[in-house]
Scaffold this motif. Structure first.
Motif, PDB file in Angstrom:
ATOM      1  N   UNK A 111       0.847  -1.182   0.000  1.00 32.87           N
ATOM      2  CA  UNK A 111       0.000   0.000   0.000  1.00 32.87           C
ATOM      3  C   UNK A 111       0.884   1.234   0.000  1.00 32.87           C
ATOM      4  N   UNK A 112       0.320   2.340  -0.411  1.00 29.54           N
ATOM      5  CA  UNK A 112       1.066   3.587  -0.474  1.00 29.54           C
ATOM      6  C   UNK A 112       0.818   4.289  -1.785  1.00 29.54           C
ATOM      7  N   UNK A 124      18.444  10.708   0.088  1.00 24.86           N
ATOM      8  CA  UNK A 124      17.396  11.078   1.047  1.00 24.86           C
ATOM      9  C   UNK A 124      16.022  11.053   0.384  1.00 24.86           C
ATOM     10  N   UNK A 125      15.948  11.511  -0.853  1.00 20.21           N
ATOM     11  CA  UNK A 125      14.675  11.560  -1.561  1.00 20.21           C
ATOM     12  C   UNK A 125      14.142  10.168  -1.848  1.00 20.21           C
ATOM     13  N   UNK A 126      14.993   9.293  -2.372  1.00 18.99           N
ATOM     14  CA  UNK A 126      14.519   7.961  -2.739  1.00 18.99           C
ATOM     15  C   UNK A 126      14.199   7.138  -1.495  1.00 18.99           C
ATOM     16  N   UNK A 127      14.945   7.329  -0.403  1.00 16.96           N
ATOM     17  CA  UNK A 127      14.628   6.637   0.847  1.00 16.96           C
ATOM     18  C   UNK A 127      13.276   7.095   1.399  1.00 16.96           C
ATOM     19  N   UNK A 128      13.016   8.394   1.306  1.00 18.34           N
ATOM     20  CA  UNK A 128      11.722   8.915   1.762  1.00 18.34           C
ATOM     21  C   UNK A 128      10.586   8.363   0.924  1.00 18.34           C
ATOM     22  N   UNK A 129      10.796   8.300  -0.385  1.00 15.79           N
ATOM     23  CA  UNK A 129       9.765   7.771  -1.280  1.00 15.79           C
ATOM     24  C   UNK A 129       9.465   6.311  -0.949  1.00 15.79           C
ATOM     25  N   UNK A 130      10.504   5.517  -0.702  1.00 14.01           N
ATOM     26  CA  UNK A 130      10.290   4.109  -0.386  1.00 14.01           C
ATOM     27  C   UNK A 130       9.617   3.918   0.974  1.00 14.01           C
ATOM     28  N   UNK A 131      10.013   4.714   1.951  1.00 16.31           N
ATOM     29  CA  UNK A 131       9.437   4.549   3.280  1.00 16.31           C
ATOM     30  C   UNK A 131       8.007   5.068   3.353  1.00 16.31           C
ATOM     31  N   UNK A 132       7.720   6.168   2.657  1.00 15.31           N
ATOM     32  CA  UNK A 132       6.388   6.755   2.702  1.00 15.31           C
ATOM     33  C   UNK A 132       5.505   6.226   1.578  1.00 15.31           C
ATOM     34  N   UNK A 133       6.024   6.246   0.363  1.00 19.39           N
ATOM     35  CA  UNK A 133       5.215   5.860  -0.787  1.00 19.39           C
ATOM     36  C   UNK A 133       5.001   4.371  -0.929  1.00 19.39           C
ATOM     37  N   UNK A 134       5.981   3.556  -0.491  1.00 18.74           N
ATOM     38  CA  UNK A 134       5.840   2.105  -0.566  1.00 18.74           C
ATOM     39  C   UNK A 134       5.709   1.470   0.809  1.00 18.74           C
ATOM     40  N   UNK A 135       5.811   2.282   1.852  1.00 16.83           N
ATOM     41  CA  UNK A 135       5.671   1.812   3.237  1.00 16.83           C
ATOM     42  C   UNK A 135       6.634   0.676   3.553  1.00 16.83           C
ATOM     43  N   UNK A 136       7.905   0.904   3.236  1.00 14.83           N
ATOM     44  CA  UNK A 136       8.950  -0.058   3.548  1.00 14.83           C
ATOM     45  C   UNK A 136       9.818   0.481   4.673  1.00 14.83           C
ATOM     46  N   UNK A 137      10.171  -0.362   5.605  1.00 15.80           N
ATOM     47  CA  UNK A 137      10.995   0.043   6.733  1.00 15.80           C
ATOM     48  C   UNK A 137      12.451   0.191   6.289  1.00 15.80           C
ATOM     49  N   UNK A 138      13.258   0.956   7.051  1.00 10.27           N
ATOM     50  CA  UNK A 138      14.682   1.081   6.699  1.00 10.27           C
ATOM     51  C   UNK A 138      15.392  -0.275   6.626  1.00 10.27           C
ATOM     52  N   UNK A 139      15.031  -1.203   7.541  1.00 12.53           N
ATOM     53  CA  UNK A 139      15.652  -2.530   7.499  1.00 12.53           C
ATOM     54  C   UNK A 139      15.306  -3.262   6.209  1.00 12.53           C
ATOM     55  N   UNK A 140      14.064  -3.148   5.775  1.00 12.93           N
ATOM     56  CA  UNK A 140      13.642  -3.802   4.525  1.00 12.93           C
ATOM     57  C   UNK A 140      14.348  -3.181   3.328  1.00 12.93           C
ATOM     58  N   UNK A 141      14.565  -1.884   3.356  1.00  7.74           N
ATOM     59  CA  UNK A 141      15.273  -1.216   2.265  1.00  7.74           C
ATOM     60  C   UNK A 141      16.731  -1.664   2.224  1.00  7.74           C
ATOM     61  N   UNK A 142      17.349  -1.811   3.392  1.00  7.93           N
ATOM     62  CA  UNK A 142      18.728  -2.284   3.420  1.00  7.93           C
ATOM     63  C   UNK A 142      18.845  -3.693   2.861  1.00  7.93           C
ATOM     64  N   UNK A 143      17.843  -4.539   3.131  1.00  9.81           N
ATOM     65  CA  UNK A 143      17.877  -5.911   2.601  1.00  9.81           C
ATOM     66  C   UNK A 143      17.809  -5.928   1.080  1.00  9.81           C
ATOM     67  N   UNK A 144      17.233  -4.889   0.487  1.00 12.42           N
ATOM     68  CA  UNK A 144      17.201  -4.818  -0.974  1.00 12.42           C
ATOM     69  C   UNK A 144      18.600  -4.700  -1.568  1.00 12.42           C
ATOM     70  N   UNK A 145      19.519  -4.149  -0.777  1.00 13.37           N
ATOM     71  CA  UNK A 145      20.878  -3.919  -1.267  1.00 13.37           C
ATOM     72  C   UNK A 145      21.834  -5.065  -0.964  1.00 13.37           C
TER      73      UNK A 145
END
Length: 243
Positions: free
Chosen positions: A15-16, A51-72
């Protein structure tokens, strides 16, 4: 066999507002991010892009910072080596500009594939390549090739994991032939099944091109039971490339 159903980087339900954003807007944003960090390789620009893309992922895709780190994680070894090389060669600021820019591009592309179903991406590829029909291009075949590639990656990844685990269970994991030979045989067999499935639908023929506009109808490449099958009963409208 593990790995078939989850290609790294494909769509995940969620969602997001990013899920509701049209594909052209998300694609333009991803390309713009890559263009900016490549054109201005400075730490400040890279920091803003990250900062922009992290904000978009956390707000727009509702992904946590830990989940974003796992993408990398799949790219982490290469990024670490590149960062150390850049630090040794040019210093910390330059290393952040280069490696941070790559991370921003990876996350921007991941934001697109994370929030967009594969079918929509393939349809977008067909529409994008549509104007090139006048030059003899076949957008449906290009999208089909992309679909086959996306399905082949998890198959080969799962095959590698299974072969490695089987060799380890028999105490033969130190012998490279035990892992390489079944992997090569399985990859070749999968390629043959895929080719036969394409030929069964008349794709790949160069005589009259009648199969060009019949790439639809719930295509599937099933590596689990060894029966490759792309497509079902095509509707012939040529507007969608089913996966």
């Amino acid at each position: 066999m593990r790995g078939f159903g989850s290609t790294m980087g494909l769509h995940e339900p969620g969602h997001g507002f990013l899920y509701r954003t049209p594909l052209p807007v998300k694609a333009a944003g991803s390309l713009a991010c890559a263009g900016v960090v490549l054109a201005w390789r400075s730490p400040s620009v890279t920091g803003v892009a990250l900062a922009l893309i992290l904000t978009v992922l956390m707000v727009g895709a509702r992904r946590s910072p830990a989940r974003i780190l796992r993408m990398l994680l799949p790219a982490a070894p290469v990024l670490a080596i590149l960062a150390l090389y850049q630090v040794w060669l040019q210093g910390w600021a330059a290393a952040f500009g280069v490696v941070g820019g790559i991370i921003a591009c990876l996350l921007a592309a991941r934001a697109l594939t994370l929030t967009t179903p594969v079918q929509d991406i393939l349809d977008g590829v067909v529409r994008l390549a549509g104007p090139f029909r006048v030059l003899g291009a076949q957008p449906e075949r290009f999208a089909l090739a992309l679909s086959v590639m996306l399905r082949s990656i998890p198959y080969l990844a799962g095959l590698f994991v299974d072969v490695r685990d089987a060799a380890k269970a028999r105490g033969l994991d130190r012998d490279p032939r035990v892992a390489v030979t079944p992997l090569v045989v399985g990859a070749v067999a999968y390629a043959h099944r895929t080719g036969e499935a394409l030929a069964a639908r008349g794709l790949g023929d160069h005589d009259d091109g009648k199969g060009d506009d019949d790439i639809d109808g719930g295509g599937d490449i099933d590596g689990g039971d060894g029966n490759g099958d792309i497509g079902g009963a095509g509707s012939g409208d040529g507007s969608r490339v089913r996966t």
